[in-house]
Design a protein around this motif. Sequence first.
Motif, short mmCIF file in Angstrom:
data_model
loop_
_atom_site.label_atom_id
_atom_site.label_comp_id
_atom_site.label_asym_id
_atom_site.label_seq_id
_atom_site.Cartn_x
_atom_site.Cartn_y
_atom_site.Cartn_z
N LEU A 143 38.91 -12.20 76.41
CA LEU A 143 39.94 -11.35 77.00
C LEU A 143 39.94 -11.45 78.52
O LEU A 143 41.00 -11.50 79.16
CB LEU A 143 39.74 -9.90 76.56
CG LEU A 143 40.13 -9.57 75.11
CD1 LEU A 143 39.56 -8.22 74.70
CD2 LEU A 143 41.64 -9.59 74.94
N ILE A 144 38.74 -11.50 79.11
CA ILE A 144 38.64 -11.67 80.58
C ILE A 144 39.22 -13.02 80.99
O ILE A 144 39.97 -13.12 81.96
CB ILE A 144 37.17 -11.54 81.03
CG1 ILE A 144 36.68 -10.09 80.83
CG2 ILE A 144 37.00 -11.97 82.49
CD1 ILE A 144 35.18 -9.92 80.97
N ILE A 181 28.59 -10.07 63.86
CA ILE A 181 29.82 -9.37 64.22
C ILE A 181 29.69 -8.78 65.63
O ILE A 181 30.61 -8.85 66.44
CB ILE A 181 30.14 -8.27 63.19
CG1 ILE A 181 30.48 -8.91 61.84
CG2 ILE A 181 31.30 -7.40 63.66
CD1 ILE A 181 30.67 -7.91 60.71
N GLY A 182 28.51 -8.20 65.91
CA GLY A 182 28.27 -7.67 67.25
C GLY A 182 28.32 -8.74 68.31
O GLY A 182 28.89 -8.54 69.40
N PHE A 183 27.77 -9.90 67.98
CA PHE A 183 27.78 -11.01 68.92
C PHE A 183 29.21 -11.48 69.19
O PHE A 183 29.59 -11.75 70.34
CB PHE A 183 26.94 -12.15 68.34
CG PHE A 183 26.95 -13.41 69.17
CD1 PHE A 183 26.42 -13.43 70.45
CD2 PHE A 183 27.50 -14.58 68.67
CE1 PHE A 183 26.43 -14.58 71.21
CE2 PHE A 183 27.51 -15.73 69.41
CZ PHE A 183 26.97 -15.73 70.69
N LEU A 184 30.03 -11.55 68.14
CA LEU A 184 31.41 -12.00 68.31
C LEU A 184 32.25 -10.98 69.08
O LEU A 184 33.22 -11.34 69.74
CB LEU A 184 32.04 -12.28 66.94
CG LEU A 184 31.55 -13.57 66.26
CD1 LEU A 184 32.02 -13.63 64.83
CD2 LEU A 184 32.00 -14.80 67.01
N SER A 185 31.88 -9.71 68.99
CA SER A 185 32.56 -8.69 69.80
C SER A 185 32.33 -8.95 71.29
O SER A 185 33.24 -8.77 72.11
CB SER A 185 32.05 -7.29 69.43
OG SER A 185 32.35 -6.99 68.10
N VAL A 239 31.75 -11.97 72.52
CA VAL A 239 32.55 -13.17 72.80
C VAL A 239 34.00 -12.77 73.05
O VAL A 239 34.66 -13.31 73.95
CB VAL A 239 32.46 -14.17 71.62
CG1 VAL A 239 33.44 -15.32 71.80
CG2 VAL A 239 31.05 -14.72 71.48
N SER A 240 34.50 -11.82 72.27
CA SER A 240 35.88 -11.34 72.42
C SER A 240 36.12 -10.79 73.82
O SER A 240 37.18 -11.02 74.42
CB SER A 240 36.18 -10.27 71.37
OG SER A 240 37.47 -9.74 71.54
N PRO A 273 37.85 -12.62 67.73
CA PRO A 273 37.14 -13.38 66.68
C PRO A 273 36.35 -12.52 65.72
O PRO A 273 36.12 -12.93 64.58
CB PRO A 273 36.20 -14.29 67.49
CG PRO A 273 36.03 -13.62 68.81
CD PRO A 273 37.33 -12.92 69.07
N GLN A 274 35.94 -11.31 66.14
CA GLN A 274 35.17 -10.44 65.24
C GLN A 274 35.97 -10.04 64.02
O GLN A 274 35.41 -9.89 62.91
CB GLN A 274 34.65 -9.20 65.99
CG GLN A 274 35.71 -8.23 66.48
CD GLN A 274 36.25 -8.56 67.86
OE1 GLN A 274 36.32 -9.72 68.23
NE2 GLN A 274 36.63 -7.54 68.61
#
Length: 654
Positions: A522-523, A511-515, A517-518, A487-488
């Motif tokens: 992925l997990i 952007i850092g927050f969405l990283s 979330v990503s 999402p980032q």
Amino acid sequence: MILYLIGIAVLIFGAIFQLFFKNPNLKLKLISIFAASGAIFTTIASIKAFLGQNSDIIFSLDAVFQNVRFSLDNISAFFAIIISLMSTLAIIYSNGYLKSYIKKGKDISAHCIFLLMLMASMLGVVSCQNALAFLIIWELMSLSSFFLVIFEYEEKNVITSGIKYLVYMHLSVIFIILFFAILSIQAHSLDFAYFSEALKENIQLANLIFIFGFIGFGIKAGFVPFHNWLPDAHPKAPSHVSAMMSGVMIKTGIYGIIRAIEFCSIPKLETIYFVLILSILTALYGISYASVQKDIKKMLAYSSIENIGIIGIGIGVYLLATHYDYPTVALIALCGSFAHILNHSIFKELLFLSAGSVYIKTHTKNMEILGGLIKKMPLTALCFIIGGISICALPPFNGFVSEFLIYFSFIKALDINNFGVFIVILFAFASLALVGTIAILCFTKTISITFLGVSRSEHVPSEDSPKTMLVPMGFLAGLCLILGLFPQFVFKYTLLPTRVFIDYGCACKQIGFLSEVSKYLLIFFGLILLFVLVKKLISKKQSYYSTWGCGYNKATSKMQYSAASFVSPFLNIVKPLFKRTRDVKKAKGLFPTDAHYSTKVDDIEEAYVISPIVKWDEMFLSKFEIIQNGDIQQYIRFGLAFIAVALVIAILIS
């Protein structure tokens, strides 16, 4: 910019060039090549625009048109990339979809022209910066899509739906003409560059112009109550056309609304609340009617109305946050809207193409007589399931990203120190959650009734669709997954068009927050893959034996839920929103030979507003049928009488 216009020229040339060939399959290959070639040029030009390398191209015409300027800012480039990619995939898909029509001797020459013309006109709409030229290109887009909708014009109901679509588009253009006419008069120019400055001193007029623009472009987008054309046009059009119209073309309406915000600035608070509440109602109305449809394409059409409402909610929150000077909230909400424009174009095109795959193989769009298709059409079923999960905004697919951003904007908007905003945001939050719940009901029903269980009729295909249809579907399904897992990168891409409105220095933290979330997505996706792998390994080791079933032999279609029974509990809860009619024939006697029960749900606005107006109009016009008597001499007399009256009026005025 020259590359962009070359791309449009390639599309127009391709539309004409295919006319010199008789082989219909060759025609489809040619327009696919020209569509892909044109898309490459326009995409490269759009990427250059993002990098700040755009240069305007101006055509100096007569005093009426003035200077016609074509330009790509970040908003235009964002829409142009979506139009280029999605239209090309739909046109490639048409190579497989139209084969059955070609075998029946259907002439597709005109269809090929209008496919490329629709793509070219959409690209022209988002790049043209002259009001009069914009209106002409807008009309070309509406007319080309009209001719695509009535592809099967031999059927009366197709023509009826096409005419209805055309009427709505011309109702739309009336408001758009008013919008541009007042802007041009105020700015003393037809060029978009002068519009914003012209309205800075007149807030009341700017607000009125914005309302005209919102209504005009909103009709094109499919906002309630101007949505009725959409559920009629999409089921009648070929599926690749439905995919282009729903996935891409209705977004030109959103593009127009975004331009209206740019020209008119932030409207009055009452207008902002109107936009936000109307968007919420559009989302709720669309998904409620989608959930009760039996026609798979009509269901997807109503679902498009829902998603236009979701995009509108993001725009409404952006306007509200900007009014109260909360740039972080405004940025997240606007990014959520742009992300949903992108994501909806992907998963809605995927769903329409998958529905077209089902239709081509089964020759029906009625879910009630389908079932068990996952066994014969596994790839189509998988693509539809991925699209269904994406549109329900469930992780790890792309629909989750955009709705997550809009939800996040709601949470941030609660910081706005205003009780009215607090109430509206809570209402929006609850409404979007309800929309998501109904969407899960809707697509669970559609997937299970269409693809699972056993077939309810003889409409059972022997194999899946050809590669020319499956490859575009597979590509879109892959995009749904990739954009959902990262999402980032979606956020970074949707930041680009917001430059026109917001200085996004406050975006770094998001952007850092969405990283983060990503990572969790992925997990989550890894756990799903692990679960599937373990299940396969276990199922290989297990042995299954049939046991005594108390006389039960095997499952039959009569034991399965129907589409109507699946949503019946929901329908009973919200009865006032629907006009439901039942067709019942009860079983009689000891050995009944015939009995049936069916329900039909009509759009409440169509039933109680549109239909009465149409009936009154027909009754009124029927009074003048006597004029159309077929007598040429009588027609000449009417003409002479009109000329005489016109001359008398002219003399009196002078």
